[in-house]
Design a protein around this motif. Structure first.
Motif, PDB file in Angstrom:
ATOM      1  N   LEU A  37       1.723   9.448  -6.031  1.00 53.00           N
ATOM      2  CA  LEU A  37       2.306  10.779  -5.855  1.00 53.00           C
ATOM      3  C   LEU A  37       3.326  11.070  -6.959  1.00 53.00           C
ATOM      4  O   LEU A  37       3.315  12.149  -7.563  1.00 53.00           O
ATOM      5  N   ALA A  38       4.192  10.092  -7.241  1.00 54.16           N
ATOM      6  CA  ALA A  38       5.215  10.296  -8.270  1.00 54.16           C
ATOM      7  C   ALA A  38       4.589  10.535  -9.634  1.00 54.16           C
ATOM      8  O   ALA A  38       5.029  11.412 -10.395  1.00 54.16           O
ATOM      9  N   GLU A  73       0.823  -1.205   0.000  1.00 54.90           N
ATOM     10  CA  GLU A  73       0.000   0.000   0.000  1.00 54.90           C
ATOM     11  C   GLU A  73       0.862   1.261   0.000  1.00 54.90           C
ATOM     12  O   GLU A  73       0.540   2.251  -0.655  1.00 54.90           O
ATOM     13  N   ARG A  74       1.970   1.206   0.732  1.00 53.82           N
ATOM     14  CA  ARG A  74       2.867   2.364   0.755  1.00 53.82           C
ATOM     15  C   ARG A  74       3.449   2.622  -0.630  1.00 53.82           C
ATOM     16  O   ARG A  74       3.497   3.764  -1.099  1.00 53.82           O
ATOM     17  N   ARG A  75       3.883   1.557  -1.298  1.00 51.01           N
ATOM     18  CA  ARG A  75       4.449   1.731  -2.634  1.00 51.01           C
ATOM     19  C   ARG A  75       3.402   2.239  -3.614  1.00 51.01           C
ATOM     20  O   ARG A  75       3.701   3.050  -4.498  1.00 51.01           O
ATOM     21  N   ARG A  76       2.163   1.755  -3.467  1.00 51.46           N
ATOM     22  CA  ARG A  76       1.099   2.221  -4.358  1.00 51.46           C
ATOM     23  C   ARG A  76       0.850   3.718  -4.150  1.00 51.46           C
ATOM     24  O   ARG A  76       0.693   4.471  -5.108  1.00 51.46           O
ATOM     25  N   GLY A  77       0.821   4.147  -2.884  1.00 51.81           N
ATOM     26  CA  GLY A  77       0.622   5.567  -2.619  1.00 51.81           C
ATOM     27  C   GLY A  77       1.774   6.416  -3.128  1.00 51.81           C
ATOM     28  O   GLY A  77       1.570   7.492  -3.696  1.00 51.81           O
ATOM     29  N   GLN A  78       3.012   5.925  -2.926  1.00 50.08           N
ATOM     30  CA  GLN A  78       4.175   6.649  -3.425  1.00 50.08           C
ATOM     31  C   GLN A  78       4.141   6.726  -4.944  1.00 50.08           C
ATOM     32  O   GLN A  78       4.502   7.750  -5.546  1.00 50.08           O
ATOM     33  N   LEU A 107      12.102  14.406 -13.826  1.00 48.00           N
ATOM     34  CA  LEU A 107      12.000  13.873 -12.469  1.00 48.00           C
ATOM     35  C   LEU A 107      12.245  12.370 -12.445  1.00 48.00           C
ATOM     36  O   LEU A 107      12.875  11.855 -11.513  1.00 48.00           O
ATOM     37  N   GLN A 108      11.759  11.653 -13.464  1.00 46.19           N
ATOM     38  CA  GLN A 108      11.970  10.209 -13.492  1.00 46.19           C
ATOM     39  C   GLN A 108      13.455   9.875 -13.531  1.00 46.19           C
ATOM     40  O   GLN A 108      13.919   8.961 -12.830  1.00 46.19           O
ATOM     41  N   GLU A 109      14.215  10.613 -14.325  1.00 44.15           N
ATOM     42  CA  GLU A 109      15.651  10.363 -14.406  1.00 44.15           C
ATOM     43  C   GLU A 109      16.336  10.734 -13.088  1.00 44.15           C
ATOM     44  O   GLU A 109      17.295  10.075 -12.671  1.00 44.15           O
ATOM     45  N   ALA A 110      15.838  11.776 -12.429  1.00 43.87           N
ATOM     46  CA  ALA A 110      16.390  12.153 -11.126  1.00 43.87           C
ATOM     47  C   ALA A 110      16.171  11.045 -10.105  1.00 43.87           C
ATOM     48  O   ALA A 110      17.072  10.717  -9.319  1.00 43.87           O
ATOM     49  N   CYS A 111      14.975  10.446 -10.108  1.00 43.13           N
ATOM     50  CA  CYS A 111      14.689   9.346  -9.179  1.00 43.13           C
ATOM     51  C   CYS A 111      15.573   8.138  -9.471  1.00 43.13           C
ATOM     52  O   CYS A 111      16.080   7.487  -8.546  1.00 43.13           O
ATOM     53  N   LEU A 126       7.480  19.077  -3.529  1.00 43.76           N
ATOM     54  CA  LEU A 126       6.856  17.790  -3.841  1.00 43.76           C
ATOM     55  C   LEU A 126       7.836  16.862  -4.552  1.00 43.76           C
ATOM     56  O   LEU A 126       7.862  15.651  -4.301  1.00 43.76           O
ATOM     57  N   ALA A 127       8.648  17.420  -5.440  1.00 44.22           N
ATOM     58  CA  ALA A 127       9.635  16.609  -6.143  1.00 44.22           C
ATOM     59  C   ALA A 127      10.638  15.986  -5.165  1.00 44.22           C
ATOM     60  O   ALA A 127      11.085  14.856  -5.364  1.00 44.22           O
ATOM     61  N   VAL A 128      10.990  16.705  -4.109  1.00 45.85           N
ATOM     62  CA  VAL A 128      11.881  16.155  -3.087  1.00 45.85           C
ATOM     63  C   VAL A 128      11.244  14.925  -2.451  1.00 45.85           C
ATOM     64  O   VAL A 128      11.905  13.899  -2.239  1.00 45.85           O
ATOM     65  N   LEU A 129       9.927  14.989  -2.158  1.00 42.54           N
ATOM     66  CA  LEU A 129       9.245  13.842  -1.570  1.00 42.54           C
ATOM     67  C   LEU A 129       9.285  12.641  -2.499  1.00 42.54           C
ATOM     68  O   LEU A 129       9.429  11.497  -2.046  1.00 42.54           O
TER      69      LEU A 129
END
Length: 301
Positions: A38-39, A30-35, A68-72, A105-108
């Motif tokens: 958000l992403a 559930e945590r991964r789904r929520g993250q 942002l995807q490349e940053a992650c 938000l991007a930091v999160l």
């Protein structure tokens, strides 16, 4: 190879029994789904607005990451440039820097794994990912723009400290609403697909804006750390606290003239020592704290 030497498996392999999902596994899922939600929302908003490209013009530390995807992905690999990139996003999101909520938000999003880890560590306090989100958001908005390469660890450690305080009998700094709740509209429909461009008036956003700087809690952190590592003794902490309490009591009564010196005299009389001795003990203690400040900052970074 001849047919006589070719072995053909005619029966299907026996499937390994699937272990039933445990409560911890379900929580992680559930945590991964929520993250992920958000992403997806933040990345879609940045793509539509072109903000990432705008940020790259003013924040050179983002130059090596196309989006942002490349940053992650870089953060997960722990590339050399990823720490600079995160520090750049914090500078853009901080109120003392660019004050850009999308950057916060991007930091999160970049710190998703760390946020999940903190939520798991504090699960006994019924801490959810949204609670960690709110605290990290607060720390980003209140951060110095020059946090440097340890920005990620600093933000997560500070969020953990804030969330642990109520369990220790201390009051939370400010009532917060989780960012997960913010990303859900009043009708319960997720914001995915509509972006994050809603105005503040259109969403219940009370994400941890401190009314005042929390200098007292920071001082408590310093004194606790100094005691634990042996910089000062518990009796020396008691003396500092007693001096500050006496001075505060004098100021509260309106006795502002030479209040600090008068507080030292009062405390000295309680302990049966002279004003000079009290002052010397205070100066020796504060000097050791001052000399240990670099180690303390490194420990909390």
């Amino acid at each position: 190879m001849s047919a006589s030497t070719l072995t053909i498996q005619t029966t299907a392999p026996t499937a390994e029994p699937t272990a039933p999902a445990t409560p911890a596994t379900r929580v992680q899922r559930e945590r991964r789904r929520g993250q992920g939600a958000l992403a997806t929302a933040v990345a879609a908003s940045l793509d539509r607005s072109g903000k990432w490209e705008q940020w790259q013009q003013v924040e050179l530390r983002l130059a090596g990451f196309a989006d942002l995807q490349e940053a992650c992905a870089g953060w997960r690999r722990r590339d050399d440039e990823c720490y600079e990139m995160l520090a750049g996003l914090v500078a853009l999101g901080s109120r003392r820097g660019g004050d850009d909520d999308d950057a916060a938000l991007a930091v999160l999003v970049v710190l998703a794994d760390g946020v999940n880890r903190v939520a798991g560590q504090l699960s006994d306090l019924q801490c959810e990912v949204g609670d960690v989100h709110a605290m990290v958001w607060e720390e980003v908005k209140a951060a110095e723009p020059q946090l440097g390469n340890r920005a990620g660890r600093y933000l997560l450690d500070r969020a953990r400290q804030r969330l642990c305080r109520p369990a220790a009998g201390l009051l939370c700094r400010v009532e917060t609403t989780s960012l997960d709740a913010w990303l859900v509209g009043e009708a319960g429909s997720e914001v995915l697909g509509t972006g994050l461009e809603r105005g503040v008036d259109d969403c219940d956003l009370t994400v941890a804006v401190p009314v005042v700087e929390d200098a007292v809690e920071d001082l408590v952190d310093l004194l606790v750390w100094a005691r634990e590592v042996g910089v000062i003794a518990p009796g020396e902490i008691d003396l500092l606290v007693e001096l500050m309490a006496a001075e505060h009591e004098l100021l509260a009564r309106g006795e502002t003239k030479r209040a600090r010196e008068e507080a030292q005299r009062i405390v000295g009389e309680r302990h049966g020592v002279t004003l000079r001795q009290i002052r010397r003990r205070r100066d020796q203690t504060t000097a050791r704290l001052r000399d240990a400040a670099p180690q303390y900052l490194e420990a909390i970074a």
